[in-house]
Design a protein around this motif. Structure first.
Motif, mmCIF file in Angstrom:
data_model
loop_
_atom_site.group_PDB
_atom_site.id
_atom_site.type_symbol
_atom_site.label_atom_id
_atom_site.label_comp_id
_atom_site.label_asym_id
_atom_site.label_seq_id
_atom_site.Cartn_x
_atom_site.Cartn_y
_atom_site.Cartn_z
ATOM 1 N N VAL A 90 0.855 -1.189 0.000
ATOM 2 C CA VAL A 90 0.000 0.000 0.000
ATOM 3 C C VAL A 90 0.892 1.241 0.000
ATOM 4 N N ASN A 92 1.225 5.523 -0.029
ATOM 5 C CA ASN A 92 0.515 6.751 0.298
ATOM 6 C C ASN A 92 0.188 7.478 -1.005
ATOM 7 N N LEU A 140 -10.086 -1.990 -0.949
ATOM 8 C CA LEU A 140 -9.728 -0.560 -0.973
ATOM 9 C C LEU A 140 -9.982 0.022 -2.366
ATOM 10 N N LYS A 196 -11.064 3.861 -2.283
ATOM 11 C CA LYS A 196 -10.139 4.442 -1.301
ATOM 12 C C LYS A 196 -8.710 4.389 -1.843
ATOM 13 N N ALA A 197 -8.514 3.566 -2.865
ATOM 14 C CA ALA A 197 -7.185 3.423 -3.460
ATOM 15 C C ALA A 197 -7.320 3.110 -4.939
ATOM 16 N N VAL A 204 -1.124 -0.918 -4.554
ATOM 17 C CA VAL A 204 -2.219 0.056 -4.648
ATOM 18 C C VAL A 204 -1.769 1.369 -4.017
ATOM 19 N N ARG A 205 -2.409 2.452 -4.435
ATOM 20 C CA ARG A 205 -2.036 3.783 -3.938
ATOM 21 C C ARG A 205 -3.281 4.443 -3.357
ATOM 22 N N LEU A 206 -3.175 4.934 -2.128
ATOM 23 C CA LEU A 206 -4.313 5.565 -1.468
ATOM 24 C C LEU A 206 -4.730 6.837 -2.202
#
Ligand SMILES: [Zn+2]
Length: 177
Positions: free
Chosen positions: A15, A17, A34, A39-40, A63-65
């Motif tokens: 994950v 940021n 997510l 959310k991501a 994944v990236r938030l």
């Protein structure tokens, strides 16, 4: 979501940021949730897929938030056999043999702390030879000065095995470990 060869399920995703800094490691199922919850966003997927009754989803690997998350600076990584071995590449820091135990550089019997800058991975032979001595008293030389690992997520990833596609986000340490 049944498990079959080529079907996603038990592996892990990195994950990031919103700023692309690595934040942590979650199950690929959690990463997919997510993404589905917006959310991501999906950055990398594996070759495998999750199946629901009607749809197929790629299994996330990175994944990236969508929103930036502030990370507290004082978040510490626990000092234990697993994390110290991961930091030290599973090698004795005196002779380079496979590590079998943790050595306290300044022995605990002499007031040494169980802290990142006082613990190293060691083989049984060096640990036995060192006993309650300082390295130089036992004729041993440390290959490098122990220090707290810089990136928590690097440690998490290394202690369980990182995926190749995570390397660009984990920094140089992931390549030299
Ligand atoms: Zn050794």
């Amino acid at each position: 979501m049944a498990r079959e060869p080529g079907v996603a399920g038990t592996s892990r995703a990195l994950v990031l940021n919103a700023t692309f800094e690595p934040l942590g490691v979650v199950s690929t199922r959690r990463a997919l949730l997510l993404v589905l919850g917006t959310k991501a966003e999906l950055v990398h997927a594996t070759a495998r897929t999750f199946h629901s009754e009607r749809m197929t989803f790629p299994e996330p690997s990175v994944v990236r938030l969508a929103r930036y998350v502030r990370v507290p600076h004082d978040r510490q990584v626990a000092v234990n056999r697993r994390t110290v071995f991961a930091r030290d590449g599973h090698h004795c820091q005196y002779c380079g043999s496979p590590a079998e135990s943790i050595d306290h550089v300044m022995p605990r019997s002499r007031g040494g702390l169980h802290a990142w800058d006082n613990v190293v991975a060691a083989c049984r032979r060096c640990n036995t030879r060192k006993e309650d001595h300082l390295p130089h008293e036992a004729g041993l030389v440390l290959r490098s000065q122990p220090a707290a690992p810089r990136q928590r997520v690097w440690l998490l990833a290394m202690s369980g095995g990182a995926r190749d596609e995570w390397a660009p986000y984990l920094g140089e340490q992931s390549l030299t470990a």
